[in-house]
Scaffold this motif. Structure first.
Motif, PDB file in Angstrom:
ATOM      1  N   GLY A 247       7.997  -0.060  13.878  1.00 46.89           N
ATOM      2  CA  GLY A 247       7.618  -0.203  15.275  1.00 46.89           C
ATOM      3  C   GLY A 247       6.119  -0.066  15.490  1.00 46.89           C
ATOM      4  N   ASP A 248       5.472   0.770  14.682  1.00 44.02           N
ATOM      5  CA  ASP A 248       4.025   0.940  14.791  1.00 44.02           C
ATOM      6  C   ASP A 248       3.293  -0.327  14.355  1.00 44.02           C
ATOM      7  OD1 ASP A 248       4.145   3.839  15.454  1.00 44.02           O
ATOM      8  OD2 ASP A 248       4.912   3.997  13.414  1.00 44.02           O
ATOM      9  N   LEU A 249       3.744  -0.926  13.252  1.00 43.49           N
ATOM     10  CA  LEU A 249       3.084  -2.130  12.739  1.00 43.49           C
ATOM     11  C   LEU A 249       3.176  -3.279  13.742  1.00 43.49           C
ATOM     12  CD1 LEU A 249       4.301  -2.082   9.017  1.00 43.49           C
ATOM     13  CD2 LEU A 249       2.139  -1.231   9.948  1.00 43.49           C
ATOM     14  N   ALA A 250       4.237  -3.303  14.515  1.00 41.94           N
ATOM     15  CA  ALA A 250       4.393  -4.354  15.520  1.00 41.94           C
ATOM     16  C   ALA A 250       3.356  -4.250  16.634  1.00 41.94           C
ATOM     17  CB  ALA A 250       5.800  -4.298  16.113  1.00 41.94           C
ATOM     18  N   LYS A 251       2.706  -3.093  16.753  1.00 43.08           N
ATOM     19  CA  LYS A 251       1.706  -2.879  17.801  1.00 43.08           C
ATOM     20  C   LYS A 251       0.285  -3.174  17.337  1.00 43.08           C
ATOM     21  CE  LYS A 251       4.510   0.625  20.141  1.00 43.08           C
ATOM     22  NZ  LYS A 251       4.594   2.035  20.627  1.00 43.08           N
ATOM     23  N   PHE A 252       0.117  -3.546  16.077  1.00 41.33           N
ATOM     24  CA  PHE A 252      -1.210  -3.904  15.574  1.00 41.33           C
ATOM     25  C   PHE A 252      -1.670  -5.192  16.265  1.00 41.33           C
ATOM     26  CE2 PHE A 252      -2.259  -1.657  11.396  1.00 41.33           C
ATOM     27  CZ  PHE A 252      -1.440  -0.571  11.660  1.00 41.33           C
ATOM     28  N   ASP A 253      -2.814  -5.145  16.942  1.00 44.80           N
ATOM     29  CA  ASP A 253      -3.355  -6.336  17.598  1.00 44.80           C
ATOM     30  C   ASP A 253      -4.841  -6.498  17.285  1.00 44.80           C
ATOM     31  OD1 ASP A 253      -4.359  -4.224  19.056  1.00 44.80           O
ATOM     32  OD2 ASP A 253      -3.572  -4.867  20.990  1.00 44.80           O
ATOM     33  N   VAL A 254      -5.256  -5.977  16.126  1.00 43.11           N
ATOM     34  CA  VAL A 254      -6.635  -6.116  15.663  1.00 43.11           C
ATOM     35  C   VAL A 254      -6.603  -6.718  14.260  1.00 43.11           C
ATOM     36  CG1 VAL A 254      -7.515  -4.185  17.041  1.00 43.11           C
ATOM     37  CG2 VAL A 254      -6.617  -3.751  14.729  1.00 43.11           C
ATOM     38  N   PRO A 255      -7.715  -7.330  13.806  1.00 44.82           N
ATOM     39  CA  PRO A 255      -7.739  -7.856  12.438  1.00 44.82           C
ATOM     40  C   PRO A 255      -7.380  -6.774  11.425  1.00 44.82           C
ATOM     41  CG  PRO A 255      -9.636  -8.630  13.669  1.00 44.82           C
ATOM     42  CD  PRO A 255      -8.964  -7.603  14.542  1.00 44.82           C
ATOM     43  N   THR A 256      -6.471  -7.094  10.521  1.00 45.55           N
ATOM     44  CA  THR A 256      -5.957  -6.103   9.574  1.00 45.55           C
ATOM     45  C   THR A 256      -5.975  -6.651   8.161  1.00 45.55           C
ATOM     46  OG1 THR A 256      -4.505  -5.164  11.284  1.00 45.55           O
ATOM     47  CG2 THR A 256      -3.996  -4.630   8.985  1.00 45.55           C
ATOM     48  N   LEU A 257      -6.464  -5.823   7.246  1.00 43.00           N
ATOM     49  CA  LEU A 257      -6.491  -6.154   5.828  1.00 43.00           C
ATOM     50  C   LEU A 257      -5.557  -5.195   5.098  1.00 43.00           C
ATOM     51  CD1 LEU A 257      -7.767  -7.711   3.420  1.00 43.00           C
ATOM     52  CD2 LEU A 257      -9.564  -5.954   3.386  1.00 43.00           C
ATOM     53  N   VAL A 258      -4.689  -5.747   4.265  1.00 43.14           N
ATOM     54  CA  VAL A 258      -3.760  -4.951   3.474  1.00 43.14           C
ATOM     55  C   VAL A 258      -4.126  -5.146   2.004  1.00 43.14           C
ATOM     56  CG1 VAL A 258      -1.343  -4.518   2.883  1.00 43.14           C
ATOM     57  CG2 VAL A 258      -1.948  -5.252   5.207  1.00 43.14           C
ATOM     58  N   ILE A 259      -4.441  -4.054   1.299  1.00 38.31           N
ATOM     59  CA  ILE A 259      -4.836  -4.113  -0.107  1.00 38.31           C
ATOM     60  C   ILE A 259      -3.906  -3.218  -0.915  1.00 38.31           C
ATOM     61  CG2 ILE A 259      -6.695  -3.708  -1.767  1.00 38.31           C
ATOM     62  CD1 ILE A 259      -8.705  -4.059   0.448  1.00 38.31           C
ATOM     63  N   HIS A 260      -3.442  -3.731  -2.055  1.00 43.00           N
ATOM     64  CA  HIS A 260      -2.458  -2.969  -2.831  1.00 43.00           C
ATOM     65  C   HIS A 260      -2.547  -3.360  -4.302  1.00 43.00           C
ATOM     66  CE1 HIS A 260       1.008  -0.350  -1.615  1.00 43.00           C
ATOM     67  NE2 HIS A 260       1.341  -0.534  -2.887  1.00 43.00           N
ATOM     68  N   GLY A 261      -2.177  -2.442  -5.154  1.00 43.85           N
ATOM     69  CA  GLY A 261      -2.114  -2.718  -6.580  1.00 43.85           C
ATOM     70  C   GLY A 261      -0.787  -3.350  -6.950  1.00 43.85           C
ATOM     71  N   GLY A 262      -0.842  -4.415  -7.756  1.00 42.68           N
ATOM     72  CA  GLY A 262       0.385  -5.085  -8.158  1.00 42.68           C
ATOM     73  C   GLY A 262       1.222  -4.277  -9.120  1.00 42.68           C
ATOM     74  N   ASP A 263       0.619  -3.246  -9.739  1.00 38.40           N
ATOM     75  CA  ASP A 263       1.354  -2.385 -10.675  1.00 38.40           C
ATOM     76  C   ASP A 263       1.458  -0.960 -10.116  1.00 38.40           C
ATOM     77  OD1 ASP A 263       2.723  -1.820 -13.063  1.00 38.40           O
ATOM     78  OD2 ASP A 263       0.902  -1.063 -14.017  1.00 38.40           O
ATOM     79  N   ASP A 264       1.595  -0.867  -8.813  1.00 39.44           N
ATOM     80  CA  ASP A 264       1.715   0.441  -8.154  1.00 39.44           C
ATOM     81  C   ASP A 264       3.098   1.014  -8.443  1.00 39.44           C
ATOM     82  OD1 ASP A 264       1.948   2.612  -6.362  1.00 39.44           O
ATOM     83  OD2 ASP A 264       0.603   1.654  -4.923  1.00 39.44           O
ATOM     84  N   GLN A 265       3.136   2.125  -9.186  1.00 38.50           N
ATOM     85  CA  GLN A 265       4.398   2.768  -9.537  1.00 38.50           C
ATOM     86  C   GLN A 265       4.807   3.836  -8.519  1.00 38.50           C
ATOM     87  OE1 GLN A 265       4.470   3.821 -13.949  1.00 38.50           O
ATOM     88  NE2 GLN A 265       2.326   3.189 -13.731  1.00 38.50           N
ATOM     89  N   ILE A 266       3.904   4.175  -7.620  1.00 37.30           N
ATOM     90  CA  ILE A 266       4.179   5.198  -6.604  1.00 37.30           C
ATOM     91  C   ILE A 266       4.741   4.554  -5.339  1.00 37.30           C
ATOM     92  CG2 ILE A 266       3.205   7.062  -5.226  1.00 37.30           C
ATOM     93  CD1 ILE A 266       3.104   7.704  -8.167  1.00 37.30           C
ATOM     94  N   VAL A 267       4.042   3.534  -4.849  1.00 41.93           N
ATOM     95  CA  VAL A 267       4.453   2.801  -3.653  1.00 41.93           C
ATOM     96  C   VAL A 267       4.547   1.323  -4.045  1.00 41.93           C
ATOM     97  CG1 VAL A 267       3.928   2.289  -1.233  1.00 41.93           C
ATOM     98  CG2 VAL A 267       3.218   4.478  -2.213  1.00 41.93           C
ATOM     99  N   PRO A 268       5.713   0.867  -4.476  1.00 41.35           N
ATOM    100  CA  PRO A 268       5.854  -0.505  -4.972  1.00 41.35           C
ATOM    101  C   PRO A 268       5.378  -1.555  -3.964  1.00 41.35           C
ATOM    102  CG  PRO A 268       7.800   0.788  -5.492  1.00 41.35           C
ATOM    103  CD  PRO A 268       6.963   1.631  -4.578  1.00 41.35           C
ATOM    104  N   VAL A 269       4.639  -2.537  -4.445  1.00 35.27           N
ATOM    105  CA  VAL A 269       3.944  -3.486  -3.585  1.00 35.27           C
ATOM    106  C   VAL A 269       4.894  -4.329  -2.728  1.00 35.27           C
ATOM    107  CG1 VAL A 269       3.807  -5.217  -5.431  1.00 35.27           C
ATOM    108  CG2 VAL A 269       2.161  -5.279  -3.542  1.00 35.27           C
ATOM    109  N   ASP A 270       6.040  -4.723  -3.270  1.00 41.32           N
ATOM    110  CA  ASP A 270       6.914  -5.623  -2.519  1.00 41.32           C
ATOM    111  C   ASP A 270       7.484  -4.969  -1.265  1.00 41.32           C
ATOM    112  OD1 ASP A 270       6.527  -7.733  -4.258  1.00 41.32           O
ATOM    113  OD2 ASP A 270       8.276  -7.248  -5.497  1.00 41.32           O
TER     114      ASP A 270
END
Length: 313
Positions: A247-270
């Protein structure tokens, strides 16, 4: 007036005046919900937050929200880089972490977001770019969900936990509860060892074949973790794993950049970055193919360049 009544009336007036002064003082206290000192801000519920405010005070503002169980020191590479490029960079130690006080209650995302709001309000920051790493990405999302984007220019989510880490009936791609129960058990059994194991293994990807563990990074993670309160970091496991940010993400109305590691074992990227980018209107996603969770350190030069480019757009 009867001379015998005068002392009584005088006393009554004194009590009324005193009551008025107390009420006025209480009213003033409510109108001044926080205090600001050289490096601390005291929130409405009495929590003292340590903060850093680097770079030119008239520069464009960037705030940084850190991950679990770390503190604002984890952002020092990005803060130094951006401050050298003319940005005013602000970061606070989350309640219960680092040099901030360790309240028994309030170790949840709503309070984390309100604490970020307290920092922004106390320093009167405008046109802010909010940057959040891991748990801090949840803090940024909940801030926008609760406080809007009136003071926000852009947002960046780095290795961030939204939309929802925990597997539920309507979030089948999440991680099972047993993963987070394991963190809680490890924290109670020997949190010092837990932090060493996380830093020596999946956080920086040092458990991958051919990886060379960096003892400096491992020790820095451990030191920051041990500075945090035991109860605070324990409660925070539920905060970052079980909070639903959709619900919070639906309220984003500013330019947003999402950066993530493809081999993230803590918070899986998908289940995190890709899902968040799909929920945020117009969001841009950058994946570092071999990046682990801790890309703010392992890929700091690339992250610094990507942040600067986004800020300059």
């Amino acid at each position: 007036m009867n001379i015998l009544m005068r002392p009584f009336v005088a006393a009554l007036l004194a009590v009324l005046l005193l009551s008025g002064s107390v009420a006025q003082a209480n009213s003033s206290a409510k109108e001044t919900p926080m205090t600001v000192n050289a490096n601390t801000i005291t929130t409405r519920d009495g929590v003292q937050l340590y903060y850093k405010d680097w770079g030119p005070k008239d520069g464009p503002v960037v705030t940084f929200s850190h991950g679990w169980p770390l503190n604002s020191d984890s952002w020092e590479s990005q803060m130094l880089f951006l401050a050298d490029h003319g940005y005013r960079v602000v970061a606070h130690d989350r309640r219960g972490h680092g040099r901030s006080s360790q309240p028994w209650d309030g170790n949840d995302m709503d309070h984390y977001a309100d604490d970020l709001a307290a920092v922004i309000e106390a320093l009167d920051l405008e046109d802010v770019t909010l940057v959040g790493f891991s748990t801090g990405g949840g803090e940024v999302a909940r801030y926008i969900g609760r406080h809007g984007t009136g003071r926000v220019k852009k947002a960046v989510l780095v290795s961030a936990v939204p939309p929802l880490m925990l597997r539920t009936d309507d979030n089948p791609g999440g991680l099972p509860l047993e993963v987070f129960d394991g963190l809680r058990e490890g924290s109670l059994a020997n949190r010092s060892k837990l932090y060493l194991d996380i830093a020596s293994g999946p956080f920086f990807g040092f458990n991958r074949p051919g990886a060379t563990p960096d003892q400096g990074l491992i020790q820095s993670f451990w030191v920051q973790g041990m500075q945090a309160g035991h109860k605070n970091t324990y409660d925070s496991i539920a905060a970052f794993s079980a909070t639903d940010f959709r619900g919070d993400l639906a309220k984003f109305d500013v330019p947003t950049l999402v950066i993530h590691g493809g081999d993230d074992q803590i918070v899986p990227v998908d289940s995190s970055a890709r899902a968040s980018a799909a929920l945020i209107s117009g969001a841009r996603l950058i994946v570092y193919p071999d990046g682990p969770h801790g890309i703010a350190d392992t890929h700091k030069d690339r992250l610094n360049r990507d942040l600067l480019q986004f800020l300059q757009e």
